[in-house]
Write a protein that holds these residues in place. Structure first.
Motif, PDB file in Angstrom:
ATOM      1  N   UNK A  51     -13.826   7.703 -14.245  1.00  0.00           N
ATOM      2  CA  UNK A  51     -13.157   7.084 -15.391  1.00  0.00           C
ATOM      3  C   UNK A  51     -13.247   8.028 -16.594  1.00  0.00           C
ATOM      4  N   UNK A  52     -12.164   8.297 -17.310  1.00  0.00           N
ATOM      5  CA  UNK A  52     -10.822   7.719 -17.159  1.00  0.00           C
ATOM      6  C   UNK A  52      -9.870   8.576 -16.323  1.00  0.00           C
ATOM      7  N   UNK A  53     -10.365   9.615 -15.679  1.00  0.00           N
ATOM      8  CA  UNK A  53      -9.517  10.506 -14.887  1.00  0.00           C
ATOM      9  C   UNK A  53      -9.511  10.107 -13.413  1.00  0.00           C
ATOM     10  N   UNK A  54      -9.510   8.840 -13.148  1.00  0.00           N
ATOM     11  CA  UNK A  54      -9.577   8.360 -11.767  1.00  0.00           C
ATOM     12  C   UNK A  54      -8.172   8.270 -11.171  1.00  0.00           C
ATOM     13  N   UNK A  55      -8.076   8.417  -9.862  1.00  0.00           N
ATOM     14  CA  UNK A  55      -6.809   8.256  -9.155  1.00  0.00           C
ATOM     15  C   UNK A  55      -7.092   7.673  -7.777  1.00  0.00           C
ATOM     16  N   UNK A  56      -6.056   7.131  -7.143  1.00  0.00           N
ATOM     17  CA  UNK A  56      -6.199   6.503  -5.827  1.00  0.00           C
ATOM     18  C   UNK A  56      -5.159   7.092  -4.895  1.00  0.00           C
ATOM     19  N   UNK A  57      -5.606   7.527  -3.717  1.00  0.00           N
ATOM     20  CA  UNK A  57      -4.696   8.156  -2.759  1.00  0.00           C
ATOM     21  C   UNK A  57      -4.745   7.437  -1.420  1.00  0.00           C
ATOM     22  N   UNK A  58      -3.548   7.095  -0.926  1.00  0.00           N
ATOM     23  CA  UNK A  58      -3.441   6.414   0.360  1.00  0.00           C
ATOM     24  C   UNK A  58      -3.833   7.359   1.499  1.00  0.00           C
ATOM     25  N   UNK A  59      -4.610   6.822   2.463  1.00  0.00           N
ATOM     26  CA  UNK A  59      -5.073   7.619   3.594  1.00  0.00           C
ATOM     27  C   UNK A  59      -4.409   7.200   4.906  1.00  0.00           C
ATOM     28  N   UNK A  60      -4.458   5.912   5.213  1.00  0.00           N
ATOM     29  CA  UNK A  60      -3.901   5.405   6.468  1.00  0.00           C
ATOM     30  C   UNK A  60      -3.866   3.883   6.407  1.00  0.00           C
ATOM     31  N   UNK A 119       6.364 -10.544  -3.502  1.00  0.00           N
ATOM     32  CA  UNK A 119       5.854 -11.541  -2.559  1.00  0.00           C
ATOM     33  C   UNK A 119       6.975 -12.080  -1.672  1.00  0.00           C
ATOM     34  N   UNK A 120       8.185 -12.126  -2.208  1.00  0.00           N
ATOM     35  CA  UNK A 120       9.323 -12.636  -1.460  1.00  0.00           C
ATOM     36  C   UNK A 120      10.199 -11.506  -0.909  1.00  0.00           C
ATOM     37  N   UNK A 121       9.608 -10.319  -0.779  1.00  0.00           N
ATOM     38  CA  UNK A 121      10.329  -9.214  -0.167  1.00  0.00           C
ATOM     39  C   UNK A 121      11.135  -8.365  -1.116  1.00  0.00           C
ATOM     40  N   UNK A 122      10.943  -8.572  -2.422  1.00  0.00           N
ATOM     41  CA  UNK A 122      11.702  -7.798  -3.387  1.00  0.00           C
ATOM     42  C   UNK A 122      11.174  -6.385  -3.554  1.00  0.00           C
ATOM     43  N   UNK A 123      11.792  -5.655  -4.476  1.00  0.00           N
ATOM     44  CA  UNK A 123      11.404  -4.279  -4.712  1.00  0.00           C
ATOM     45  C   UNK A 123      10.111  -4.223  -5.514  1.00  0.00           C
ATOM     46  N   UNK A 124       9.562  -3.021  -5.596  1.00  0.00           N
ATOM     47  CA  UNK A 124       8.361  -2.830  -6.392  1.00  0.00           C
ATOM     48  C   UNK A 124       7.132  -2.619  -5.530  1.00  0.00           C
ATOM     49  N   UNK A 125       6.048  -2.282  -6.190  1.00  0.00           N
ATOM     50  CA  UNK A 125       4.803  -2.012  -5.493  1.00  0.00           C
ATOM     51  C   UNK A 125       3.638  -2.455  -6.362  1.00  0.00           C
ATOM     52  N   UNK A 126       2.505  -2.704  -5.739  1.00  0.00           N
ATOM     53  CA  UNK A 126       1.315  -3.109  -6.482  1.00  0.00           C
ATOM     54  C   UNK A 126       0.878  -2.016  -7.454  1.00  0.00           C
ATOM     55  N   UNK A 127       0.256  -2.455  -8.526  1.00  0.00           N
ATOM     56  CA  UNK A 127      -0.352  -1.552  -9.486  1.00  0.00           C
ATOM     57  C   UNK A 127      -1.855  -1.802  -9.490  1.00  0.00           C
ATOM     58  N   UNK A 128      -2.592  -0.768  -9.886  1.00  0.00           N
ATOM     59  CA  UNK A 128      -4.054  -0.864  -9.889  1.00  0.00           C
ATOM     60  C   UNK A 128      -4.571  -0.450 -11.259  1.00  0.00           C
ATOM     61  N   UNK A 129      -5.519  -1.224 -11.780  1.00  0.00           N
ATOM     62  CA  UNK A 129      -6.152  -0.904 -13.050  1.00  0.00           C
ATOM     63  C   UNK A 129      -7.664  -0.787 -12.848  1.00  0.00           C
ATOM     64  N   UNK A 130      -8.309   0.045 -13.649  1.00  0.00           N
ATOM     65  CA  UNK A 130      -9.765   0.137 -13.649  1.00  0.00           C
ATOM     66  C   UNK A 130     -10.283  -0.470 -14.947  1.00  0.00           C
ATOM     67  N   UNK A 131     -11.276  -1.348 -14.818  1.00  0.00           N
ATOM     68  CA  UNK A 131     -11.782  -2.105 -15.960  1.00  0.00           C
ATOM     69  C   UNK A 131     -13.252  -1.766 -16.199  1.00  0.00           C
ATOM     70  N   UNK A 132     -13.602  -1.227 -17.365  1.00  0.00           N
ATOM     71  CA  UNK A 132     -15.020  -1.066 -17.703  1.00  0.00           C
ATOM     72  C   UNK A 132     -15.624  -2.450 -17.974  1.00  0.00           C
ATOM     73  N   UNK A 133     -16.633  -2.830 -17.229  1.00  0.00           N
ATOM     74  CA  UNK A 133     -17.157  -4.186 -17.350  1.00  0.00           C
ATOM     75  C   UNK A 133     -17.884  -4.424 -18.670  1.00  0.00           C
TER      76      UNK A 133
END
Length: 366
Positions: A152-161, A83-97
């Motif tokens: 799920x559980x073989x899901x993945x996310x790919x950046x497009x634009x 949030x303050x410009x440091x290193x790292x990147x967001x992570x994403x989780x999938x949750x079975x409701x």
């Protein structure tokens, strides 16, 4: 002559002293008002339904339910750092409701880091699922668009634009209109971590706005908001916007203008809340699930220290009756910095934590 000069000197000194005392007193009163407006003097009365902490999902800023209502995506990460410009990147989780404890981390493919804030999903006519994330990485802010692939559980996310435009600064939350368009809150003018950001909030400046962004351009939807945050679009065209510093939800009816006064022609309704509003989600076409922070200055302090717990609150807001019902409140000991709450569509709700190590799953008839 000498006596007159001495008297004049003493008089000037007295004026300076009195001026300094007046300035100090004015700053003291201003500081008290800022703390009071931020809820720092609020007593936290604990309201706990039957909740269970689910560790392992760090800094969950937003939760979005997938169209099938069987799963949700959580967007988080080490937000104290990036949030303050440091290193790292967001992570994403999938949750079975139906069993949130069985969440998985989703692999994310992206050619640049994601410093994520709000997010939303969109299903196109071919059944493809798109994830749109407000990204504040580097000096160029954008909406990063991903494809959600696999099951799920073989899901993945790919950046497009990315969706970006001149003047598109400080995106906070969004509603996905299509894979190439979104309605987005821009919460303020100043960049995070700056003194001007602190001043902007302390003076309660109406610099927040809502815009619509496409692939390379944006247009104004509403402005004059006191730190715009969560946003929801109802099926009938009503727009609900949460104000963090303004501690309210504003409801805009179709055809309303941000320049109107509240309730003018019944087109704009302001619903005050007892906490600073973060994200808002729909329970149905009449009720919102609103999460936020009873003590905003404490929340700001918690961004820099894991030792500082920030109180949390979740309420159901009826936009027809304007009734506000608190369903969860904590002093920060059990659940710190509640950023978002979503229905699990199974007699309960899940609460995220912007700077906490876990989410909470609560059972309640909502």
């Amino acid at each position: 002559m000498i006596i007159e000069l001495q008297n004049l000197k003493f008089m000037n000194i007295r004026i300076v002293k009195n001026g300094c005392l007046l300035l100090a007193f004015s700053l003291f009163i201003f500081g008290v008002m800022v703390l009071n407006n931020a809820g720092e003097f609020t007593d936290i009365e604990i309201v706990h339904p039957k909740c269970k902490a689910i560790p392992g999902m760090q800094g969950v800023e937003d939760l979005v339910v997938l169209p099938n209502k069987d799963f949700a995506l959580a967007v988080g990460g080490d937000r104290r750092s990036f949030r303050l410009g440091g290193k790292g990147s967001s992570r994403v989780w999938m949750i079975p409701l139906d069993s949130p404890i069985d969440f998985i981390e989703v692999p994310v493919t992206s050619d640049r880091p994601i410093h994520g804030f709000g997010s939303d999903v969109y299903e196109d006519i071919d059944g493809n699922i798109w994830l749109l994330v407000a990204n504040r990485y580097s000096e160029t802010h954008s909406i990063s668009v991903f494809r959600v692939l696999g099951e799920f559980p073989e899901v993945r996310i790919e950046h497009q634009y990315d969706l970006k435009a001149e003047g598109f600064d400080n995106p906070n939350d969004l509603v996905a209109v299509s894979p190439v368009s979104a309605i987005v809150t821009l919460d303020k003018v100043s960049r995070a971590g700056s003194w001007s950001e602190i001043l902007e909030g302390a003076l309660r400046l109406k610099t927040g706005k809502v815009v619509k962004i496409n692939q390379d351009q944006m247009s104004l939807v509403v402005d004059n908001l006191v730190s715009s945050n969560g946003v929801v679009l109802f099926d009938d065209g009503r727009l609900a916007v949460g104000e963090l510093v303004g501690r309210s939800v504003k409801l805009y009816l179709p055809g309303s203008s941000s320049t109107m006064k509240d309730r003018a022609d019944n087109r704009i309704v302001r619903i005050p809340l007892p906490f600073s509003v973060d994200n808002i989600t729909k329970l149905d076409e009449q009720r919102l699930l609103v999460s936020g922070h009873p003590k905003l200055v404490t929340l700001a302090r918690s961004q820099f220290s894991e030792e500082t717990n920030s109180p949390s609150e979740v309420a159901i807001v009826d936009v027809e009756t304007l009734e506000v019902t608190t369903v969860f409140k904590d002093d920060g000991t059990y659940h710190s910095s509640s950023s978002v709450a979503i229905s699990d569509h199974r007699n309960g709700f899940i609460v995220g934590a912007a700077f906490g190590p876990s989410v909470s799953h609560c059972k309640l008839d909502i």
